[in-house]
Every structure is written in C-alpha cells, then in structure tokens.
Design a protein around this motif. Structure first.
Motif, PDB file in Angstrom:
ATOM      1  N   PHE A  33       0.863  -1.181   0.000  1.00  0.00           N
ATOM      2  CA  PHE A  33       0.000   0.000   0.000  1.00  0.00           C
ATOM      3  C   PHE A  33       0.895   1.225   0.000  1.00  0.00           C
ATOM      4  CE2 PHE A  33      -2.486  -3.410   1.669  1.00  0.00           C
ATOM      5  CZ  PHE A  33      -3.754  -3.194   1.172  1.00  0.00           C
ATOM      6  N   GLY A  34       0.546   2.197  -0.846  1.00  0.00           N
ATOM      7  CA  GLY A  34       1.413   3.347  -0.963  1.00  0.00           C
ATOM      8  C   GLY A  34       2.772   2.891  -1.465  1.00  0.00           C
ATOM      9  N   ASP A  35       3.831   3.329  -0.792  1.00  0.00           N
ATOM     10  CA  ASP A  35       5.166   2.872  -1.169  1.00  0.00           C
ATOM     11  C   ASP A  35       5.770   1.999  -0.074  1.00  0.00           C
ATOM     12  OD1 ASP A  35       5.520   4.782   0.727  1.00  0.00           O
ATOM     13  OD2 ASP A  35       6.855   6.071  -0.444  1.00  0.00           O
ATOM     14  N   GLY A  36       4.888   1.339   0.689  1.00  0.00           N
ATOM     15  CA  GLY A  36       5.364   0.466   1.754  1.00  0.00           C
ATOM     16  C   GLY A  36       4.596  -0.839   1.797  1.00  0.00           C
ATOM     17  N   GLN A  37       4.963  -1.700   2.723  1.00  0.00           N
ATOM     18  CA  GLN A  37       4.332  -2.998   2.881  1.00  0.00           C
ATOM     19  C   GLN A  37       3.771  -3.149   4.288  1.00  0.00           C
ATOM     20  OE1 GLN A  37       7.469  -5.830   1.541  1.00  0.00           O
ATOM     21  NE2 GLN A  37       5.918  -6.520   0.094  1.00  0.00           N
ATOM     22  N   ILE A  38       2.705  -3.950   4.398  1.00  0.00           N
ATOM     23  CA  ILE A  38       2.167  -4.328   5.704  1.00  0.00           C
ATOM     24  C   ILE A  38       2.079  -5.847   5.747  1.00  0.00           C
ATOM     25  CG2 ILE A  38       0.911  -2.172   6.029  1.00  0.00           C
ATOM     26  CD1 ILE A  38      -1.644  -3.606   5.233  1.00  0.00           C
ATOM     27  N   PHE A  39       2.049  -6.377   6.980  1.00  0.00           N
ATOM     28  CA  PHE A  39       2.153  -7.814   7.149  1.00  0.00           C
ATOM     29  C   PHE A  39       1.057  -8.324   8.088  1.00  0.00           C
ATOM     30  CE2 PHE A  39       6.302  -6.169   6.041  1.00  0.00           C
ATOM     31  CZ  PHE A  39       6.684  -7.026   5.012  1.00  0.00           C
ATOM     32  N   PRO A  40       0.789  -9.634   8.023  1.00  0.00           N
ATOM     33  CA  PRO A  40      -0.257 -10.197   8.894  1.00  0.00           C
ATOM     34  C   PRO A  40       0.064 -10.025  10.372  1.00  0.00           C
ATOM     35  CG  PRO A  40       0.257 -11.715   7.106  1.00  0.00           C
ATOM     36  CD  PRO A  40       1.294 -10.635   7.059  1.00  0.00           C
ATOM     37  N   GLN A  41      -0.975  -9.765  11.128  1.00  0.00           N
ATOM     38  CA  GLN A  41      -0.859  -9.618  12.579  1.00  0.00           C
ATOM     39  C   GLN A  41      -0.971 -10.976  13.261  1.00  0.00           C
ATOM     40  OE1 GLN A  41      -4.132  -7.401  14.136  1.00  0.00           O
ATOM     41  NE2 GLN A  41      -3.183  -7.025  16.124  1.00  0.00           N
ATOM     42  N   TYR A  42      -1.745 -11.876  12.665  1.00  0.00           N
ATOM     43  CA  TYR A  42      -2.009 -13.185  13.250  1.00  0.00           C
ATOM     44  C   TYR A  42      -1.492 -14.272  12.314  1.00  0.00           C
ATOM     45  CZ  TYR A  42      -5.336 -10.142  15.663  1.00  0.00           C
ATOM     46  OH  TYR A  42      -5.905  -9.111  16.348  1.00  0.00           O
ATOM     47  N   SER A  43      -1.893 -15.498  12.595  1.00  0.00           N
ATOM     48  CA  SER A  43      -1.556 -16.614  11.712  1.00  0.00           C
ATOM     49  C   SER A  43      -2.030 -16.301  10.300  1.00  0.00           C
ATOM     50  CB  SER A  43      -2.227 -17.895  12.196  1.00  0.00           C
ATOM     51  OG  SER A  43      -2.115 -18.917  11.220  1.00  0.00           O
ATOM     52  N   SER A  44      -1.187 -16.597   9.328  1.00  0.00           N
ATOM     53  CA  SER A  44      -1.514 -16.231   7.952  1.00  0.00           C
ATOM     54  C   SER A  44      -1.861 -17.444   7.092  1.00  0.00           C
ATOM     55  CB  SER A  44      -0.331 -15.486   7.329  1.00  0.00           C
ATOM     56  OG  SER A  44       0.850 -16.275   7.391  1.00  0.00           O
ATOM     57  N   TYR A  45      -2.083 -18.608   7.722  1.00  0.00           N
ATOM     58  CA  TYR A  45      -2.417 -19.822   6.980  1.00  0.00           C
ATOM     59  C   TYR A  45      -3.910 -20.124   7.047  1.00  0.00           C
ATOM     60  CZ  TYR A  45       2.541 -21.204   6.837  1.00  0.00           C
ATOM     61  OH  TYR A  45       3.894 -21.261   6.616  1.00  0.00           O
ATOM     62  N   LYS A  46      -4.433 -20.623   5.934  1.00  0.00           N
ATOM     63  CA  LYS A  46      -5.775 -21.191   5.905  1.00  0.00           C
ATOM     64  C   LYS A  46      -5.703 -22.548   5.219  1.00  0.00           C
ATOM     65  CE  LYS A  46      -9.949 -21.924   6.581  1.00  0.00           C
ATOM     66  NZ  LYS A  46     -10.406 -22.145   7.967  1.00  0.00           N
ATOM     67  N   VAL A  47      -6.242 -23.570   5.901  1.00  0.00           N
ATOM     68  CA  VAL A  47      -6.243 -24.925   5.364  1.00  0.00           C
ATOM     69  C   VAL A  47      -7.682 -25.432   5.327  1.00  0.00           C
ATOM     70  CG1 VAL A  47      -5.484 -27.308   5.711  1.00  0.00           C
ATOM     71  CG2 VAL A  47      -3.936 -25.410   6.255  1.00  0.00           C
ATOM     72  N   ILE A  48      -8.074 -25.950   4.180  1.00  0.00           N
ATOM     73  CA  ILE A  48      -9.368 -26.622   4.058  1.00  0.00           C
ATOM     74  C   ILE A  48      -9.078 -28.116   3.931  1.00  0.00           C
ATOM     75  CG2 ILE A  48     -11.511 -26.812   2.747  1.00  0.00           C
ATOM     76  CD1 ILE A  48     -10.919 -23.982   1.701  1.00  0.00           C
ATOM     77  N   ARG A  49      -9.527 -28.866   4.896  1.00  0.00           N
ATOM     78  CA  ARG A  49      -9.254 -30.315   4.961  1.00  0.00           C
ATOM     79  C   ARG A  49     -10.542 -31.052   4.608  1.00  0.00           C
ATOM     80  NH1 ARG A  49      -8.663 -34.057   9.742  1.00  0.00           N
ATOM     81  NH2 ARG A  49      -7.049 -35.586   9.237  1.00  0.00           N
ATOM     82  N   ILE A  50     -10.487 -31.825   3.524  1.00  0.00           N
ATOM     83  CA  ILE A  50     -11.690 -32.499   3.037  1.00  0.00           C
ATOM     84  C   ILE A  50     -11.618 -33.980   3.397  1.00  0.00           C
ATOM     85  CG2 ILE A  50     -13.144 -32.984   1.038  1.00  0.00           C
ATOM     86  CD1 ILE A  50     -10.606 -30.317   0.608  1.00  0.00           C
ATOM     87  N   ILE A  51     -12.645 -34.454   4.085  1.00  0.00           N
ATOM     88  CA  ILE A  51     -12.738 -35.861   4.467  1.00  0.00           C
ATOM     89  C   ILE A  51     -13.533 -36.578   3.383  1.00  0.00           C
ATOM     90  CG2 ILE A  51     -13.320 -37.477   6.312  1.00  0.00           C
ATOM     91  CD1 ILE A  51     -11.437 -35.193   7.171  1.00  0.00           C
ATOM     92  N   ASN A  52     -12.825 -37.345   2.550  1.00  0.00           N
ATOM     93  CA  ASN A  52     -13.477 -38.076   1.472  1.00  0.00           C
ATOM     94  C   ASN A  52     -13.299 -39.584   1.727  1.00  0.00           C
ATOM     95  OD1 ASN A  52     -14.924 -38.338  -0.935  1.00  0.00           O
ATOM     96  ND2 ASN A  52     -13.049 -38.453  -2.165  1.00  0.00           N
ATOM     97  N   ASN A  53     -13.723 -40.016   2.895  1.00  0.00           N
ATOM     98  CA  ASN A  53     -13.554 -41.409   3.300  1.00  0.00           C
ATOM     99  C   ASN A  53     -14.716 -41.802   4.214  1.00  0.00           C
ATOM    100  OD1 ASN A  53     -12.611 -43.956   3.865  1.00  0.00           O
ATOM    101  ND2 ASN A  53     -10.653 -43.290   4.744  1.00  0.00           N
ATOM    102  N   THR A  54     -15.313 -42.930   3.944  1.00  0.00           N
ATOM    103  CA  THR A  54     -16.387 -43.447   4.802  1.00  0.00           C
ATOM    104  C   THR A  54     -16.123 -44.899   5.202  1.00  0.00           C
ATOM    105  OG1 THR A  54     -17.667 -44.061   2.837  1.00  0.00           O
ATOM    106  CG2 THR A  54     -18.125 -41.900   3.806  1.00  0.00           C
TER     107      THR A  54
END
Length: 443
Positions: free
Chosen positions: A275-296
C-alpha cells in the motif's frame, strides 16, 4: 357590499401588506468574511506505509458581496499550543518542522476566487519516529492584513495519530469439510481484511497456495496433511484491494469428481500487502487450510498383539487403560478423579497404544462408556509414530456436547504407516471426567 367586491378589497389589502413587509431574503446569507471550512482539533490517522500524507485545508468567503481583495496567509501558530494545553488540561507538544511542510502559504480571495487551497504535507514515518509518550499537534491559522476580513473559524489544530496497519485473513487455521455432505463441488470463501479503509489507487496483496504451502504448514505444526491434487480445485481472487474498501474475497471451488478417496487438504498463506510505497504484514496466523474428508470406510485393523505402553491416569481396578481394547463395550477406561486413584485427576490425559507392528492407518474409531454418563468424553487428538519417538498429529476429534450415542465415532486422517497411537484427551462434558469403552484404527 357584494361578495365579489369584498374579495377584491381583500386582495388589495393583502398586496399592500406584502409590499410593506420587510424582506428576509438576506437573513441567511453569511457575512462576507473568510473562514476555514474545517476547524478545531482534527485527528488524522496516518500509517507508516505512506511516506507522505496530504491533508487539504480550505479557506473560503461564502458571503454575498465580496468587496475587493482579501490577502490571506496560512502559517503554523506555535504560541497556540500553550493556550490549548491550558484550556484542555493537556500536555501537547508542537509537531517538529521536519514532520510536515506547507508548500502553499498565501493567496488572495475576491469575488472571482472565493476559495484558497492549502495542502498540509505530513510525513508519517518521521512522525512515527518521535517520542511515543508525547502527543504532538500542529496548530495552523489564517491571517489577513486588514481587520474585519476574517470570521471566527480561522484556526485548525492537526493532531496526527500513527495507526497500526495490518492485513489478515478473516478465517485461519483448519476447516474440515465432509465430502459426502456436499454436492458435486465444495465451495469455500474467505476474506483478506485490512485494518483501515484503503485510500490508494494501486494496492495489492500477495497470496501463496498449493503443496509448498502445505509443506510449510506441516513443518511448523508437526502435522501430516496431504495436498489435494491441483487439478481438483481452483482458487480465484483479485489481488488488488479496491480503493475505498477494507476487504477482498478469496474463493475456493473443489471438484469432488477429481478428488481421490481419503483425506486431502488445500492451503493458502497470506504473505503481505503493498500500500502506498510500503508494505504491511499479517498480525495473526496467515495460513488457511481446508481439509476435506473423502472417506467413509469402517473396516478395522485387527487388534492382535496390541498393548498399552503408557498412560497417566485411571480410576482403579476395573477401569485400567487396557479396557479400551478388551472387546467388551460395557467396560471402559476411566480417568482418576481423586487423589486415592492412579495418576492425574485433571485434563489432559494420555494413553499410548502399541499395535505391535507397522500398520496402515486411515482413521480412528471411538466408543464411549454406556449408560447415564455416555456424554463424558468430548474431544482431543490422535498422534501417530513409527518408533515411539517421532510423533505427528494425525487428527483432532470431537464427540460433541449433546450427542448421546456411545458410538461408533469415526475420525479420519491422511494415510499413514504407524505402529504407535497416542490418544490425547483434552476436553470433557463433565468437569475433568473422561472415559473410553473401545478404540480401533481404520484400515
């Protein structure tokens, strides 16, 4: 007198009265003097990703008849800081000169040019370097050469405030989706949020996704998540943060027909924002994982040769940890609940199962104790190991708060070859009481 004559006489009187009435058309026209359009104390939120912030101040004459020229100068009013502190009971300090500039500091107002523009250029990074314990202000005023040319609103006090700029995901961590509960495709949306309203024409954020991100996630958290094949999902977003907005949307679409059987994950990582001429960074955890259970699957591994090799609690004879694999659904292991019993009396509890040999594991089957207290066991997680030394988190489990079923409860994990299972019990629906009737691994 006829009605018609009376009516004519009434109109004549009304017209004469209206002509004699004083006009109030000029009552609401402001006097022909110069005022600032904003005045008093102005709090300005600044961010260090901007090297420069421009606050525009206007001086205007809104009067009806402007006679001649009004020469205006615009300048800091250092002496006003003391008056402000005295009036407000404050301890403001004058903003140092290197933190701002006034490129336009004078002009002329007349009937052809009613408004002057004075840009005040503030330097957020220099302001941020000042003493954080001091509140700085910049009093500014307009001055004219002749008396009576200025109105009451001739001073403004700028108070710059450095804000903390962050960029974060609206949703982090792991979200589990059971494929059998979805339609032909699985859709998931989340947002990239910033802690301010974007005022930049050109701004964007950086996202990484795919198997490399999942590898980083596994390494950091000692998990064993397996990447969904890239042709089975699509992540779509516009990396530009719209001007005037504070959020942008990311969309996952997972094609179930291309998803193999088992447990697979897609992951993304929010890196930064420009933004502008600088950078900003995440304050918290920056990962998102979607885990799909395809097993019965529910087929069990045989428990021949299984043994309990470690535990930290049980409530006495008849409630030993071995009860979780005695093939009797009416007996159960139960934790200690007073000091006369064995081991811990408060959560968490741990039981280690040795399956005797390396075994293919795709999930876990749990049964709770029968009867009145069937809901005791709430949740925890399973770890797996080939050597009883190096452990990986396989999956969490949660039996819920209202489900009164004793079982079976199935919790699936990524395919692994393990010999040891470590059961961690971390939550209960009845204080610190936990129990398990039977435990199996799923082939």
């Amino acid at each position: 007198m006829s009605k018609k004559l009376k009516y004519i006489l009434f109109l004549v009187i009304l017209t004469i009265g209206a002509a004699c009435e004083k006009s109030h058309i000029d009552d609401y026209i402001p006097p022909a003097v110069v005022n600032l359009t904003k005045f008093g104390i102005e709090n300005i939120q600044l961010y260090t990703f901007d090297s420069l912030y421009v606050d525009t101040i206007y001086a205007t004459n809104a009067g009806k008849d402007i006679a001649g020229n009004t020469d205006i100068s615009f300048a800091p009013d250092a002496s006003y800081v003391d008056s402000l502190n005295l009036a407000a009971g404050a301890t403001y300090a004058l903003l140092p000169e290197q933190c701002y500039s006034l490129d336009v500091n004078n002009g002329t107002i007349n009937s052809a040019n009613r408004t002057l523009t004075f840009p005040v250029k503030l330097r957020p990074r220099l302001i941020d370097a000042l003493d954080k314990k001091v509140s700085y202000v910049l009093p500014l005023k307009i001055v004219s050469k002749l008396p009576g040319q200025l109105g009451p609103n001739k001073r403004i006090v700028i108070q710059p405030v450095i804000g903390q700029a962050f960029i974060n995901l609206s949703d982090t961590g792991v979200t589990e989706i059971v494929a059998s509960t979805a339609g032909d495709s699985i859709k998931y949306a989340l947002q990239v949020n910033i802690s301010f309203v974007n005022s930049q024409d050109k701004s964007h954020f950086s996202i990484s996704s795919g198997a490399p991100v999942l590898t980083m996630y596994n390494t950091a958290r000692n998990t064993m998540l397996q990447a969904l094949p890239e042709d089975a999902y699509k992540l779509s977003y516009d990396s530009v943060m719209p001007k005037g907005a504070s959020a942008a949307t990311l969309n996952f679409v997972i094609n179930k027909s291309k998803m193999p059987k088992g447990v697979y994950s897609v992951a993304l990582k929010l890196n930064s924002g420009s933004f502008g001429d600088g950078q900003i960074f995440p304050q918290y955890s920056s990962y998102k994982v979607i885990r799909i259970i395809n097993n019965t699957d529910t087929a069990r591994n045989a428990r021949t040769g299984w043994a309990i090799t470690d535990y930290d609690s049980y409530s006495g004879a008849g409630y030993e940890p071995v009860k979780i694999m005695d093939n009797d659904f009416n007996t159960y292991w139960q934790c200690a609940y007073n000091s006369s019993q064995v081991g811990r009396v408060t959560l968490p509890y741990t039981i280690v199962v040795d399956m005797g040999k390396l075994t293919n594991v795709n999930g876990f089957e749990l049964w709770r104790r029968p009867g009145t207290y069937v809901t005791d066991l709430r949740g925890g997680y399973f770890e797996v190991s080939a050597d009883n030394v190096n452990w990986k988190t396989a999956t969490a489990f949660d039996c819920g708060t209202t489900n009164k079923s004793a079982g079976p409860f199935y919790f699936y994990c990524e395919t692994t070859n393990a010999r040891y299972i470590r059961i961690h019990l971390t939550s209960s629906n009845r204080s610190n009481i936990a129990n398990i009737a039977e435990f199996f691994t799923v082939k």
